[in-house]
Design a protein around this motif. Structure first.
Motif, PDB file in Angstrom:
ATOM      1  N   GLY A  26       0.825  -1.218   0.000  1.00 24.89           N
ATOM      2  CA  GLY A  26       0.000   0.000   0.000  1.00 24.89           C
ATOM      3  C   GLY A  26       0.847   1.249   0.000  1.00 24.89           C
ATOM      4  O   GLY A  26       0.523   2.250  -0.687  1.00 24.89           O
ATOM      5  N   TYR A  27       1.921   1.193   0.788  1.00 20.20           N
ATOM      6  CA  TYR A  27       2.817   2.343   0.823  1.00 20.20           C
ATOM      7  C   TYR A  27       3.438   2.583  -0.549  1.00 20.20           C
ATOM      8  O   TYR A  27       3.525   3.728  -1.028  1.00 20.20           O
ATOM      9  CB  TYR A  27       3.905   2.096   1.867  1.00 20.20           C
ATOM     10  CG  TYR A  27       5.042   3.088   1.783  1.00 20.20           C
ATOM     11  CD1 TYR A  27       4.895   4.394   2.263  1.00 20.20           C
ATOM     12  CD2 TYR A  27       6.267   2.717   1.214  1.00 20.20           C
ATOM     13  CE1 TYR A  27       5.949   5.294   2.177  1.00 20.20           C
ATOM     14  CE2 TYR A  27       7.310   3.608   1.129  1.00 20.20           C
ATOM     15  CZ  TYR A  27       7.143   4.901   1.614  1.00 20.20           C
ATOM     16  OH  TYR A  27       8.181   5.797   1.502  1.00 20.20           O
ATOM     17  N   LEU A  28       3.888   1.500  -1.213  1.00 17.79           N
ATOM     18  CA  LEU A  28       4.477   1.653  -2.548  1.00 17.79           C
ATOM     19  C   LEU A  28       3.457   2.191  -3.547  1.00 17.79           C
ATOM     20  O   LEU A  28       3.792   3.017  -4.419  1.00 17.79           O
ATOM     21  CB  LEU A  28       5.035   0.312  -3.029  1.00 17.79           C
ATOM     22  CG  LEU A  28       6.294  -0.198  -2.319  1.00 17.79           C
ATOM     23  CD1 LEU A  28       6.656  -1.584  -2.827  1.00 17.79           C
ATOM     24  CD2 LEU A  28       7.464   0.767  -2.533  1.00 17.79           C
ATOM     25  N   ALA A  29       2.213   1.728  -3.428  1.00 19.27           N
ATOM     26  CA  ALA A  29       1.163   2.201  -4.352  1.00 19.27           C
ATOM     27  C   ALA A  29       0.932   3.688  -4.208  1.00 19.27           C
ATOM     28  O   ALA A  29       0.587   4.386  -5.179  1.00 19.27           O
ATOM     29  CB  ALA A  29      -0.132   1.437  -4.093  1.00 19.27           C
ATOM     30  N   LEU A  46      11.299   1.679  -2.106  1.00 18.62           N
ATOM     31  CA  LEU A  46      11.453   0.225  -2.049  1.00 18.62           C
ATOM     32  C   LEU A  46      12.200  -0.209  -0.785  1.00 18.62           C
ATOM     33  O   LEU A  46      11.849  -1.208  -0.147  1.00 18.62           O
ATOM     34  CB  LEU A  46      12.203  -0.263  -3.299  1.00 18.62           C
ATOM     35  CG  LEU A  46      11.440  -0.167  -4.626  1.00 18.62           C
ATOM     36  CD1 LEU A  46      12.352  -0.520  -5.792  1.00 18.62           C
ATOM     37  CD2 LEU A  46      10.227  -1.103  -4.601  1.00 18.62           C
ATOM     38  N   SER A  47      13.234   0.563  -0.422  1.00 19.93           N
ATOM     39  CA  SER A  47      13.986   0.232   0.792  1.00 19.93           C
ATOM     40  C   SER A  47      13.091   0.323   2.024  1.00 19.93           C
ATOM     41  O   SER A  47      13.141  -0.527   2.917  1.00 19.93           O
ATOM     42  CB  SER A  47      15.181   1.175   0.953  1.00 19.93           C
ATOM     43  OG  SER A  47      16.053   1.061  -0.155  1.00 19.93           O
ATOM     44  N   ARG A  48      12.270   1.364   2.074  1.00 18.14           N
ATOM     45  CA  ARG A  48      11.370   1.534   3.209  1.00 18.14           C
ATOM     46  C   ARG A  48      10.373   0.376   3.276  1.00 18.14           C
ATOM     47  O   ARG A  48      10.043  -0.134   4.339  1.00 18.14           O
ATOM     48  CB  ARG A  48      10.667   2.880   3.074  1.00 18.14           C
ATOM     49  CG  ARG A  48      10.395   3.535   4.423  1.00 18.14           C
ATOM     50  CD  ARG A  48       9.900   4.957   4.270  1.00 18.14           C
ATOM     51  NE  ARG A  48      10.986   5.909   4.289  1.00 18.14           N
ATOM     52  CZ  ARG A  48      11.313   6.720   3.302  1.00 18.14           C
ATOM     53  NH1 ARG A  48      10.645   6.669   2.178  1.00 18.14           N
ATOM     54  NH2 ARG A  48      12.288   7.584   3.443  1.00 18.14           N
ATOM     55  N   ALA A  49       9.884  -0.055   2.125  1.00 18.51           N
ATOM     56  CA  ALA A  49       8.930  -1.162   2.098  1.00 18.51           C
ATOM     57  C   ALA A  49       9.574  -2.460   2.586  1.00 18.51           C
ATOM     58  O   ALA A  49       8.963  -3.248   3.320  1.00 18.51           O
ATOM     59  CB  ALA A  49       8.386  -1.343   0.683  1.00 18.51           C
TER      60      ALA A  49
END
Length: 401
Positions: A26-29, A46-49
């Motif tokens: 969801g965060y990436l979206a 991406l790193s955070r995900a």
């Protein structure tokens, strides 16, 4: 984003990783459309995900391990055959914080009714908890402490208590009911005492009868001058004196097994045993300092018999040496002399009942005394070079202090 991941992974550890993966997607979206092709922003998102998923997986794993440990502890606590208590030290005195079913049954109560009760209420012996608590404070753990509890119905219960201090200062106690065992021990002790009394009375009657018989034989020897009759009376006298000697020997062993075995310092036992013996020309050298053995209180008779046996039958004995050797977790004691030794054909027979000069019972009783605590004895010396008695002590029957 971190807070819901941590909470979800902790409260629902089996779904924590999946929940963190969904949140990461969801965060990436939401984040990628705003990156507008910026490679730096895309890599950061991406790193955070990945971090979100890793945090969820780690917390889920740790939470699962924690719950497994809690379930294991709860299973052991609730289903233990021993009464188990958690005692919280408070200003008003130590109070029961938790008790399992067996602990509550031991005190004649329900587990829920014991919460908040002072543990000292159930201890029958004054000062027992103070002594137990002092040992806990000094050693952080106590094992095998015997005391008496008083149930709610007033009945006394003898228990074996073990305890340990928890990191937060509370104390965990385990109690095992040994009332039946102690009652059985008392009954056995009383039965042994009665048998001992009966044996003493029987022996006294036998000694009186033998003395009367010897008196009658002496009168017959004085009255009859016929050589055949005299020989017959002499043989009767010899048999009567043999019975008398055996009765006198059994008097020394009337307390065999009557008292409980215990730890005994071997060097002291041997010195006390030899101090009561007349050993002209024979020196006894024990090299067993710091060694203690778990044996019957009549252990001194073992060494007095072995040493006296060497002095009496060894003929050329000038010294008796007592040493020990550790082997394969067990211990062997050696009682050696420099006499004529024991013939090969007699090495096992000397421990049999009634074998020896005058029908002696010394070595027979030596074996019996040692067998009470699972020790064995054998003779391994070489004929002509001296006797060598080996006493094998089991692994739990000795200690070096």
């Amino acid at each position: 984003m971190y807070l819901p991941i941590v909470l979800a992974a902790y409260w629902f550890p089996r779904r924590g990783t999946a929940f963190s993966l969904v949140l990461s997607l969801g965060y990436l979206a939401m984040a990628l459309p705003f990156a507008e092709g910026d490679a730096g922003l895309i890599v950061a998102a991406l790193s955070r995900a990945v971090v979100f998923v890793a945090i969820g997986a780690i917390i889920s794993f740790l939470s699962l391990r924690l719950r497994e440990q809690e379930q294991r502890y709860r299973g052991v606590f609730d289903n233990s055959e021993a009464g188990t208590f958690i005692v919280a030290p408070e200003n008003t005195g130590p109070r029961i914080e938790e008790a399992n079913y067996m602990g509550a049954a031991l005190l004649g109560s329900a587990a829920g009714d014991l919460i908040g009760e002072p543990i000292t209420r159930f201890i029958d012996e004054p000062g027992a908890w103070g002594d137990f608590g002092e040992r806990i404070r000094s050693d952080n753990a106590v094992y095998g402490y015997e005391t008496v509890l008083r149930r709610l119905d007033g009945a006394a219960v003898q228990v074996l208590v073990s305890g340990g201090r928890l990191p937060d200062g509370r104390i965990i106690l385990t109690l095992v009911d040994i009332t039946a065992r102690k009652n059985a021990e008392d009954a056995l002790r009383q039965a042994n005492a009665k048998l001992n009394t009966m044996g003493r009375l029987t022996r006294n009657d036998l000694m009186a009868a033998v003395s009367a018989l010897l008196k009658r034989i002496a009168e017959g020897i004085r009255e009859f001058g016929d050589p055949a009759v005299r020989r017959y009376l002499d043989s009767l006298e010899e048999d009567a004196r043999l019975v008398q000697r055996r009765a006198e020997i059994t008097r020394d062993y009337q307390d065999l097994g009557l008292r409980s075995p215990g730890w005994q310092p071997l060097q002291k036992v041997i010195r006390e045993a030899t101090s009561c013996l007349l050993l002209p020309g024979v020196s006894v050298r024990p090299w067993v300092e710091r060694l203690e053995v778990f044996a019957d209180p009549m252990l001194d008779r073992v060494f007095s018999n072995l040493i006296e046996n060497s002095a009496r039958h060894g003929k050329t004995v000038s010294q008796v040496v007592i040493t020990y050797q550790l082997r394969d977790g067990a211990l062997s004691l050696y009682v050696e002399d420099d006499g004529v030794g024991v013939p090969e054909a007699e090495k096992e027979k000397i421990f049999e009942y009634g074998v020896g000069e005058g029908g002696g019972l010394g070595l027979f009783f030596v074996r019996e005394i040692l067998s009470i605590t699972n020790m064995t004895i054998r003779e391994t010396g070489r004929p002509g070079e001296g006797a060598r008695f080996v006493i094998d002590v089991p692994p739990d029957g000795y200690r070096i202090v």
